[in-house]
Write a protein that holds these residues in place. Sequence first.
Motif, mmCIF file in Angstrom:
data_model
loop_
_atom_site.group_PDB
_atom_site.id
_atom_site.type_symbol
_atom_site.label_atom_id
_atom_site.label_comp_id
_atom_site.label_asym_id
_atom_site.label_seq_id
_atom_site.Cartn_x
_atom_site.Cartn_y
_atom_site.Cartn_z
ATOM 1 N N GLU A 142 -18.974 8.153 -6.235
ATOM 2 C CA GLU A 142 -17.594 7.756 -6.540
ATOM 3 C C GLU A 142 -17.547 6.337 -7.113
ATOM 4 O OE1 GLU A 142 -18.912 8.375 -3.633
ATOM 5 O OE2 GLU A 142 -17.975 7.322 -1.961
ATOM 6 N N ALA A 143 -18.498 5.485 -6.696
ATOM 7 C CA ALA A 143 -18.541 4.128 -7.261
ATOM 8 C C ALA A 143 -18.992 4.187 -8.715
ATOM 9 C CB ALA A 143 -19.491 3.253 -6.449
ATOM 10 N N LEU A 144 -19.991 5.026 -8.990
ATOM 11 C CA LEU A 144 -20.454 5.195 -10.374
ATOM 12 C C LEU A 144 -19.308 5.727 -11.231
ATOM 13 C CD1 LEU A 144 -22.882 5.219 -12.408
ATOM 14 C CD2 LEU A 144 -23.269 7.596 -11.723
ATOM 15 N N CYS A 145 -18.586 6.690 -10.664
ATOM 16 C CA CYS A 145 -17.460 7.300 -11.378
ATOM 17 C C CYS A 145 -16.428 6.225 -11.738
ATOM 18 C CB CYS A 145 -16.851 8.385 -10.499
ATOM 19 S SG CYS A 145 -15.326 9.080 -11.132
ATOM 20 N N ALA A 146 -16.095 5.365 -10.774
ATOM 21 C CA ALA A 146 -15.109 4.297 -11.012
ATOM 22 C C ALA A 146 -15.611 3.325 -12.081
ATOM 23 C CB ALA A 146 -14.830 3.561 -9.705
ATOM 24 N N LEU A 147 -16.885 2.978 -11.984
ATOM 25 C CA LEU A 147 -17.483 2.052 -12.948
ATOM 26 C C LEU A 147 -17.400 2.624 -14.364
ATOM 27 C CD1 LEU A 147 -19.406 -0.571 -13.182
ATOM 28 C CD2 LEU A 147 -21.232 1.106 -13.279
ATOM 29 N N LEU A 148 -17.744 3.922 -14.481
ATOM 30 C CA LEU A 148 -17.736 4.551 -15.799
ATOM 31 C C LEU A 148 -16.320 4.620 -16.352
ATOM 32 C CD1 LEU A 148 -20.395 7.384 -15.249
ATOM 33 C CD2 LEU A 148 -20.701 5.150 -16.331
ATOM 34 N N LYS A 149 -15.357 4.880 -15.476
ATOM 35 C CA LYS A 149 -13.956 4.906 -15.919
ATOM 36 C C LYS A 149 -13.567 3.543 -16.500
ATOM 37 C CE LYS A 149 -11.798 8.555 -13.137
ATOM 38 N NZ LYS A 149 -11.828 9.551 -14.212
ATOM 39 N N LYS A 150 -13.941 2.476 -15.794
ATOM 40 C CA LYS A 150 -13.618 1.130 -16.289
ATOM 41 C C LYS A 150 -14.267 0.845 -17.630
ATOM 42 C CE LYS A 150 -12.742 -2.519 -13.965
ATOM 43 N NZ LYS A 150 -12.775 -3.720 -13.111
ATOM 44 N N GLU A 151 -15.443 1.413 -17.819
ATOM 45 C CA GLU A 151 -16.157 1.210 -19.081
ATOM 46 C C GLU A 151 -15.646 2.148 -20.178
ATOM 47 O OE1 GLU A 151 -18.918 -0.735 -20.220
ATOM 48 O OE2 GLU A 151 -18.399 -2.051 -18.561
ATOM 49 N N LEU A 189 -11.816 11.302 -9.714
ATOM 50 C CA LEU A 189 -12.189 10.214 -8.805
ATOM 51 C C LEU A 189 -11.584 10.391 -7.417
ATOM 52 C CD1 LEU A 189 -13.575 7.505 -8.246
ATOM 53 C CD2 LEU A 189 -11.550 6.355 -9.156
ATOM 54 N N TYR A 190 -10.288 10.753 -7.365
ATOM 55 C CA TYR A 190 -9.631 10.863 -6.060
ATOM 56 C C TYR A 190 -10.290 11.940 -5.192
ATOM 57 C CZ TYR A 190 -5.790 7.556 -6.651
ATOM 58 O OH TYR A 190 -5.036 6.421 -6.781
ATOM 59 N N LYS A 191 -10.666 13.050 -5.812
ATOM 60 C CA LYS A 191 -11.302 14.124 -5.036
ATOM 61 C C LYS A 191 -12.617 13.626 -4.421
ATOM 62 C CE LYS A 191 -9.543 18.589 -6.348
ATOM 63 N NZ LYS A 191 -8.454 18.429 -7.298
ATOM 64 N N LEU A 192 -13.367 12.846 -5.212
ATOM 65 C CA LEU A 192 -14.637 12.313 -4.702
ATOM 66 C C LEU A 192 -14.391 11.293 -3.591
ATOM 67 C CD1 LEU A 192 -16.619 11.835 -8.056
ATOM 68 C CD2 LEU A 192 -16.784 13.740 -6.432
ATOM 69 N N LEU A 193 -13.371 10.458 -3.796
ATOM 70 C CA LEU A 193 -13.050 9.444 -2.779
ATOM 71 C C LEU A 193 -12.636 10.124 -1.471
ATOM 72 C CD1 LEU A 193 -10.982 6.898 -4.938
ATOM 73 C CD2 LEU A 193 -13.322 6.591 -4.099
ATOM 74 N N ASP A 194 -11.847 11.187 -1.600
ATOM 75 C CA ASP A 194 -11.401 11.904 -0.394
ATOM 76 C C ASP A 194 -12.583 12.532 0.341
ATOM 77 O OD1 ASP A 194 -8.827 11.218 -0.908
ATOM 78 O OD2 ASP A 194 -8.242 13.142 -1.796
ATOM 79 N N ALA A 195 -13.474 13.160 -0.421
ATOM 80 C CA ALA A 195 -14.640 13.796 0.207
ATOM 81 C C ALA A 195 -15.477 12.741 0.924
ATOM 82 C CB ALA A 195 -15.477 14.520 -0.851
ATOM 83 N N SER A 196 -15.607 11.576 0.297
ATOM 84 C CA SER A 196 -16.397 10.504 0.865
ATOM 85 C C SER A 196 -15.785 10.029 2.182
ATOM 86 C CB SER A 196 -16.457 9.342 -0.137
ATOM 87 O OG SER A 196 -17.176 8.258 0.414
ATOM 88 N N GLU A 197 -14.491 9.763 2.140
ATOM 89 C CA GLU A 197 -13.811 9.180 3.284
ATOM 90 C C GLU A 197 -13.607 10.177 4.420
ATOM 91 O OE1 GLU A 197 -9.842 7.881 2.389
ATOM 92 O OE2 GLU A 197 -10.102 6.072 3.610
ATOM 93 N N GLN A 198 -13.229 11.408 4.032
ATOM 94 C CA GLN A 198 -12.820 12.366 5.067
ATOM 95 C C GLN A 198 -13.963 13.224 5.575
ATOM 96 O OE1 GLN A 198 -9.603 14.424 3.110
ATOM 97 N NE2 GLN A 198 -8.550 12.477 2.737
ATOM 98 N N ILE A 199 -14.981 13.458 4.762
ATOM 99 C CA ILE A 199 -16.014 14.409 5.188
ATOM 100 C C ILE A 199 -17.349 13.728 5.468
ATOM 101 C CG2 ILE A 199 -17.271 16.514 4.562
ATOM 102 C CD1 ILE A 199 -14.785 17.199 2.821
ATOM 103 N N ILE A 200 -17.773 12.845 4.589
ATOM 104 C CA ILE A 200 -19.118 12.272 4.770
ATOM 105 C C ILE A 200 -19.113 11.066 5.713
ATOM 106 C CG2 ILE A 200 -21.137 11.315 3.616
ATOM 107 C CD1 ILE A 200 -20.590 14.367 3.108
ATOM 108 N N ALA A 201 -18.221 10.105 5.472
ATOM 109 C CA ALA A 201 -18.219 8.892 6.312
ATOM 110 C C ALA A 201 -18.185 9.219 7.816
ATOM 111 C CB ALA A 201 -17.083 7.968 5.899
#
Lengths: 350, 263
Positions: free
Chosen positions: A237-246, A254-266
């Motif tokens: 998700e960080a790579l995704c955000a970086l690429l978006k900025k570029e 991005l939001y789906k990845l952020l949600d998976a990160s926060e709600q399922i993996i963390a």
Amino acid sequence: MSDNKKLMFFDSTLRDGNHAIKHQITANTIANYCRAVDDAGLYTVIVGHGNGAGASSLQTGISLLDDNVMLSVARANLKHTKLGIFLIPGYGTIEDNITPALALGTDVVCVGIHCTEANVARQHIQYVRSHGKEAYGILMMYHMATPERLVEEALKLQEYGALGVTLMDSAGASTPNMVRKAVTVLRTKLDINVGFHAHNNLGAAVGNSYIALECGAKIMDACVCGFGAGAGNCQLEALCALLKKEGIQTGLDLYKLLDASEQIIAPIWSDGKAQTVLSIISGMSGVFSSFATHVANAAKRFNIDPRDIFIELGNRKVVGGQEDMVVDVAMNLAQMKSKDSRDSFLESLL
Amino acid sequence: MFTGRNLDSPGCRFAAEKGVPVSDKSIEAIIEQADNIDIVFDATTAASHLGHAPILKKFGIFAIDLTPAKVGKMCVPVVNLDECVSFDNVNMVTCGGQGSVPIAYAITRVHPETTYIEMVSTIASKSAGIGTRDNIDEFTQTTKEALSFFSHVAKTKAIITLNPAEPPINMRNTVYALVPEPDIEKIGKSVHAMEREVQKYVSGYHVTVGPVCENGRVTTTVEVMGLGDYLPSYAGNLDIMTNAAVRVAERRAQMAGGVSLVG
């Protein structure tokens, strides 16, 4: 070579992340994760034991779930995303692992070999391709070979029918320059796609993945939350955000990845991000990331500084699959230590 | 006789230098000379041996198969040599099998209730020829099956890793066994007795770790250093195969010799 082709995101969260929780991933996590990212724009979700299909063992760790159970659960919850497995020849076999995985609906098989040993992947890549499925070659511990040698090995994988070759920085030992050189030369010499899989030992996983992409890599192999062996991986998700900025098109949500990160993996990664002082030493020594748990155990058992174990493993140039060397090295260090203390004891008597 | 496909190969030239008759006609050369041949060592590939096996059988030639083709009786000399020589085709399993089965057997003869056996073989890349690489799957499967066959433990696993380090490493085999209540002293005695038995034909076979036990997991590691005569000393994995095969041939010849003396 087609520079306009879209980026392909290989999601190794449910495979490499399994290392971080000693291969105890549950069916619930797999199901929830797959549902959460199914529409996130990923090319494939790779599922299994950290060392791949057929790797559940005393050497690397016993999986909570059977390979086939993991695949069935993932398949049932991935409607629009390809299901992938990772397999290291010598651990998994066609008969025991690839055939059943394909029967369960696996679309993508990543065949991992130590970076100088491509020809042990021939049987497996050819088998997968002859069954109409996608096969990719993964050169593990790529930091241990010269760019010229990597080309030589990657060309073999291409010849066997691999659709792409991914450089795996298994030890998180890469510097930006190493990535640049290796990816550039592969990009020039291969007709198929080049990929990169980073580890974060030196805090450079996202940066190195970005450099790989700049040098023409099309396959970004990464993990949500950075969930992976040792210091973890390139945080997707960080790579995704970086690429978006570029302003680089990713097709990712991005939001789906952020949600998976926060709600399922963390919540299941109790150690949090495993970037510790030891993971830095591990990366510097160029030791396979998944050795971290084994080193920590052996250090405790033999009362040895884990840093010394990592450095000695690096000196001995161990490769993935040699976890049994950890105890050997720790035992030797313990013997040397007791000999030293005995010697100094004797000296003090003189 | 030494027969292959290429008279210029290092092996063929070496045999010729030693005064051994050589041929580049592979199995055809054996068929032509069938009446004069009692024993054939087949060091080709698993796929080739599947073709050779019925031919050798037809001519009544005793086949010692060094590929993982598994056509004949699986043989690890320290465990079942005498039983094997009465078959017409004997399979030498794999180098990993020759290295690890003696240890697995030494543990399970003390603890037949062992629930799981796993072996991990690491060999130098340089000692793994194209035959091993092309047959890596057969190698893994055959070694696993041999572990079950010889230890009588149903659940087994085999892992093989190639290491390209320079200078090349010696072959290393680690055997893990899950034993409910291990008697580590008895296991140690059994393993070291087995080590001495194997050393009779592979002098560089040494237990380097254990057996040690933690949480019901018994770990033993052996290293195999080659003699360094024809093959380099790091190729202990090849020495252990060839020496085991020679041992089978010698026993077979002894038995045949015994018969002809009586006759």
